[in-house]
Design an enzyme around this catalytic site. Structure first.
Site, PDB file in Angstrom:
ATOM      1  N   TRP A   1      -5.356 -31.938  25.961  1.00  0.00           N
ATOM      2  CA  TRP A   1      -4.172 -31.857  26.840  1.00  0.00           C
ATOM      3  C   TRP A   1      -3.961 -33.158  27.607  1.00  0.00           C
ATOM      4  O   TRP A   1      -3.791 -33.128  28.822  1.00  0.00           O
ATOM      5  CB  TRP A   1      -4.305 -30.700  27.844  1.00  0.00           C
ATOM      6  CG  TRP A   1      -4.530 -29.362  27.265  1.00  0.00           C
ATOM      7  CD1 TRP A   1      -5.653 -28.603  27.377  1.00  0.00           C
ATOM      8  CD2 TRP A   1      -3.594 -28.605  26.469  1.00  0.00           C
ATOM      9  NE1 TRP A   1      -5.484 -27.418  26.695  1.00  0.00           N
ATOM     10  CE2 TRP A   1      -4.236 -27.388  26.134  1.00  0.00           C
ATOM     11  CE3 TRP A   1      -2.301 -28.831  26.017  1.00  0.00           C
ATOM     12  CZ2 TRP A   1      -3.617 -26.406  25.366  1.00  0.00           C
ATOM     13  CZ3 TRP A   1      -1.682 -27.858  25.250  1.00  0.00           C
ATOM     14  CH2 TRP A   1      -2.338 -26.660  24.939  1.00  0.00           C
TER      15      TRP A   1
ATOM     16  N   GLY B   1      23.983 -15.755  31.240  1.00  0.00           N
ATOM     17  CA  GLY B   1      23.685 -16.219  29.878  1.00  0.00           C
ATOM     18  C   GLY B   1      23.728 -17.734  29.774  1.00  0.00           C
ATOM     19  O   GLY B   1      22.949 -18.331  29.022  1.00  0.00           O
TER      20      GLY B   1
ATOM     21  N   LEU C   1      22.760 -18.110  36.753  1.00  0.00           N
ATOM     22  CA  LEU C   1      23.665 -18.679  35.757  1.00  0.00           C
ATOM     23  C   LEU C   1      23.991 -17.675  34.642  1.00  0.00           C
ATOM     24  O   LEU C   1      24.786 -17.993  33.740  1.00  0.00           O
ATOM     25  CB  LEU C   1      23.036 -19.928  35.123  1.00  0.00           C
ATOM     26  CG  LEU C   1      22.770 -21.106  36.059  1.00  0.00           C
ATOM     27  CD1 LEU C   1      22.062 -22.218  35.316  1.00  0.00           C
ATOM     28  CD2 LEU C   1      24.053 -21.635  36.644  1.00  0.00           C
TER      29      LEU C   1
ATOM     30  N   GLU D   1      -3.493 -30.519  36.711  1.00  0.00           N
ATOM     31  CA  GLU D   1      -3.918 -31.044  38.023  1.00  0.00           C
ATOM     32  C   GLU D   1      -4.523 -29.947  38.889  1.00  0.00           C
ATOM     33  O   GLU D   1      -4.380 -29.955  40.107  1.00  0.00           O
ATOM     34  CB  GLU D   1      -2.747 -31.688  38.764  1.00  0.00           C
ATOM     35  CG  GLU D   1      -2.304 -33.003  38.169  1.00  0.00           C
ATOM     36  CD  GLU D   1      -3.329 -34.082  38.383  1.00  0.00           C
ATOM     37  OE1 GLU D   1      -4.310 -33.842  39.122  1.00  0.00           O
ATOM     38  OE2 GLU D   1      -3.175 -35.166  37.800  1.00  0.00           O
TER      39      GLU D   1
ATOM     40  N   GLY E   1     -10.799 -26.809  31.342  1.00  0.00           N
ATOM     41  CA  GLY E   1     -10.415 -27.912  32.226  1.00  0.00           C
ATOM     42  C   GLY E   1     -10.715 -27.664  33.687  1.00  0.00           C
ATOM     43  O   GLY E   1     -10.912 -28.603  34.455  1.00  0.00           O
ATOM     44  N   SER E   2     -10.768 -26.381  34.088  1.00  0.00           N
ATOM     45  CA  SER E   2     -10.950 -26.109  35.522  1.00  0.00           C
ATOM     46  C   SER E   2     -12.313 -26.545  36.027  1.00  0.00           C
ATOM     47  O   SER E   2     -12.481 -26.813  37.212  1.00  0.00           O
ATOM     48  CB  SER E   2     -10.762 -24.614  35.799  1.00  0.00           C
ATOM     49  OG  SER E   2      -9.453 -24.228  35.466  1.00  0.00           O
TER      50      SER E   2
ATOM     51  N   THR F   1      -5.265 -25.587  38.323  1.00  0.00           N
ATOM     52  CA  THR F   1      -4.381 -24.420  38.233  1.00  0.00           C
ATOM     53  C   THR F   1      -4.123 -23.879  39.644  1.00  0.00           C
ATOM     54  O   THR F   1      -4.850 -24.193  40.601  1.00  0.00           O
ATOM     55  CB  THR F   1      -5.029 -23.301  37.388  1.00  0.00           C
ATOM     56  OG1 THR F   1      -6.190 -22.833  38.086  1.00  0.00           O
ATOM     57  CG2 THR F   1      -5.438 -23.793  36.002  1.00  0.00           C
TER      58      THR F   1
ATOM     59  N   ALA G   1      -2.761 -37.839  42.340  1.00  0.00           N
ATOM     60  CA  ALA G   1      -1.727 -37.270  41.468  1.00  0.00           C
ATOM     61  C   ALA G   1      -1.191 -35.947  42.019  1.00  0.00           C
ATOM     62  O   ALA G   1       0.013 -35.682  41.967  1.00  0.00           O
ATOM     63  CB  ALA G   1      -2.291 -37.074  40.061  1.00  0.00           C
TER      64      ALA G   1
END
Ligand code: TGC
Ligand code: FAD
Length: 384
Positions: A163, A341, A339, A364, A138-139, A366, A243
């Protein structure tokens, strides 16, 4: 001072932007947050929210006319921020519809395409997806193999996409394909013979979002379905700029959710005879979250100003997408740890956001691709 908006950007929002923020925030609190943890766990997109998202009037928010509201870029930013406060999957749904489907139709489409699709897409009566990425990588979309062959007044498309957000729920796919004249964009309706969408299962990230593979086997569309003003790779890349801009804002929402969760939890958690947040190292960690969130917000805010005045460079968007997603991911991971556990269940948001943000860092462009885009901007050398 608000930990979520330490340098008070909110009060400087315009009246319309504030109204949009309040409307989307109410939708997130009352409608989205009650269903998101279950949807994430079940691995389903909460499609029952689609009509309500359509009714909010926030799809294609920056587009003027054709049933779209023509809001500012900052308004689009706050929409993304509020939605991603709930879940990156919800923001993804809106990013794709607004920036990757409606934007190319508005920017590169014919009058018939605009009138035929934009009003329906704006009301979520039709859903769209954006097919650029292919299985081989995709890149580097310039290595695209999907191709479209002209046959008289028609085009025949062959290839596959990988994807693809909203793929199997989309009525319309914006497909980018190689032609003899270079890369072109095509509007492919889901019921075209030879078109198939297949969901990608077993995701550990963006579970409340549909991600699909698309297959095009001799799919025939008329010339009227080609985006007439989209020529070359620049066209899909310019959609990505829209985007990515929204993602730079969206990441603020995920980070806010994690920060406020950690703060609330730390207030009531008593350890060694005092609330957790009364401990120095915990305060330093919370202060660090506030610092990085505040800087990211100022960056997003400045980006919005540049975009609204037509001065935004794509490399600035890359810097902000890279910085803000990294910021949110680090806050999410640290909040999860605060937080203890309890942080590993869906009762609390940080781990869900952290898992989602792993995808947001990849899609969008990497993180590495954005670093290299900024590297090219400062050196003039293409090192991809
Ligand atoms: P390059 O030679 O750099 O550029 C070709 C032409 O395009 C122009 N351009 C842009 N224009 C607008 N916005 C941008 N961001 C642009 N980037 C480049 C450029 O000026 C040039 O114009 P011209 O007039 O000179 O022809 O092209 P390249 O092939 O070398 O590109 C390199 C690179 C790595 C930057 C590019 O391929 C890239 O960005 N790769 C990453 C791919 C990517 O981000 N894919 C995302 C797929 S969509 C997705 O992930 C949706 S997730 C949705 C969700 O769920 O939210
Ligand atoms: P690759 O390109 O194979 O990259 C693999 C690794 O190599 C990465 O770490 C990358 O940074 C690194 N790398 C690549 N090139 C270089 C280089 N030159 N130098 C150094 N390192 C490099 N795509 C769409 O078209 N539409 C969608 O709607 C969409 N939605 C998505 C939803 C999800 C949940 C996900 C995960 C992805 C989605 N994508 C979509 C695809 C996304 O854009 C791609 O995953 C992304 O562009 C990366 O491509 P890739 O996965 O093939 O990784």
């Amino acid at each position: 001072m608000s930990p979520e908006d330490f340098c008070a950007v909110g009060p400087d929002l315009g009246e319309e932007e504030r109204l949009v923020q309040q409307t989307v925030a109410r939708f997130v609190d009352e409608r989205a947050l009650p269903v998101i943890p279950e949807a994430f766990e079940a691995g389903r997109f909460p499609s029952e929210l689609i009509p309500e998202i359509g009714a909010l009037g926030i799809l294609g928010s920056s587009i003027r006319g054709h049933g779209c509201p023509g809001l500012s870029s900052i308004a689009y930013g706050v929409i993304c921020e509020e939605l991603e406060r709930a879940d990156s999957g919800l923001r993804s749904f809106v990013s794709v519809q607004s920036s990757l489907v409606m934007y190319p139709i508005a920017a590169f489409g014919s009058d018939e395409q605009k009138e035929g699709w934009l009003p329906r897409l704006a009301r979520a009566q039709a859903i769209g997806c954006f097919g650029l990425t292919e299985p081989q990588g995709g890149s580097d979309p310039s290595a695209m193999q999907t191709h479209a062959q002209r046959k008289g007044d028609e085009w025949v498309l062959n290839g596959s996409k990988m994807w693809i957000t909203n793929g199997s729920i989309a009525d319309l796919a914006v497909i980018w394909a190689r032609t003899d004249e270079g890369v072109r964009g095509f509007l492919v309706e889901k019921d075209r013979p030879g078109f198939r969408a297949q969901d990608i299962k077993h995701k550990l990230s963006l579970r409340a979002s549909v991600t699909s593979a698309l297959f095009l086997d001799h799919v025939t569309v008329p010339e009227a379905n080609r985006l007439p003003d989209a020529s070359g790779l620049k066209a899909p890349l310019s959609c990505l700029t829209q985007a990515r801009y929204g993602i730079a804002w969206g990441a603020l929402g995920a980070a806010r959710s994690c920060l406020t969760t950690a703060l609330e939890y730390g207030r009531t958690r008593e350890l060694f005879g005092r609330p957790l947040i009364a401990t120095q190292t915990i305060q330093r960690r919370l202060a660090e979250m506030v610092r990085s969130l505040t800087l990211a917000r100022l960056l997003a805010w400045r980006l919005g100003q540049l975009k609204d005045t037509g001065r935004l460079d794509p490399a600035q968007v890359s810097l902000a997408k890279w910085n803000n997603v990294r910021m949110a991911l680090e806050i999410a991971r640290d909040a999860r740890d605060l937080l203890g556990g309890a942080g590993i269940t869906t009762e609390f948001s940080p781990l869900r956001h952290a898992l989602n943000l792993e995808s947001v860092m990849t899609y969008e462009g990497t993180e590495t691709i954005h670093e290299l885009i900024v590297g090219k901007a400062v050196t003039g050398i293409d090192a991809f």
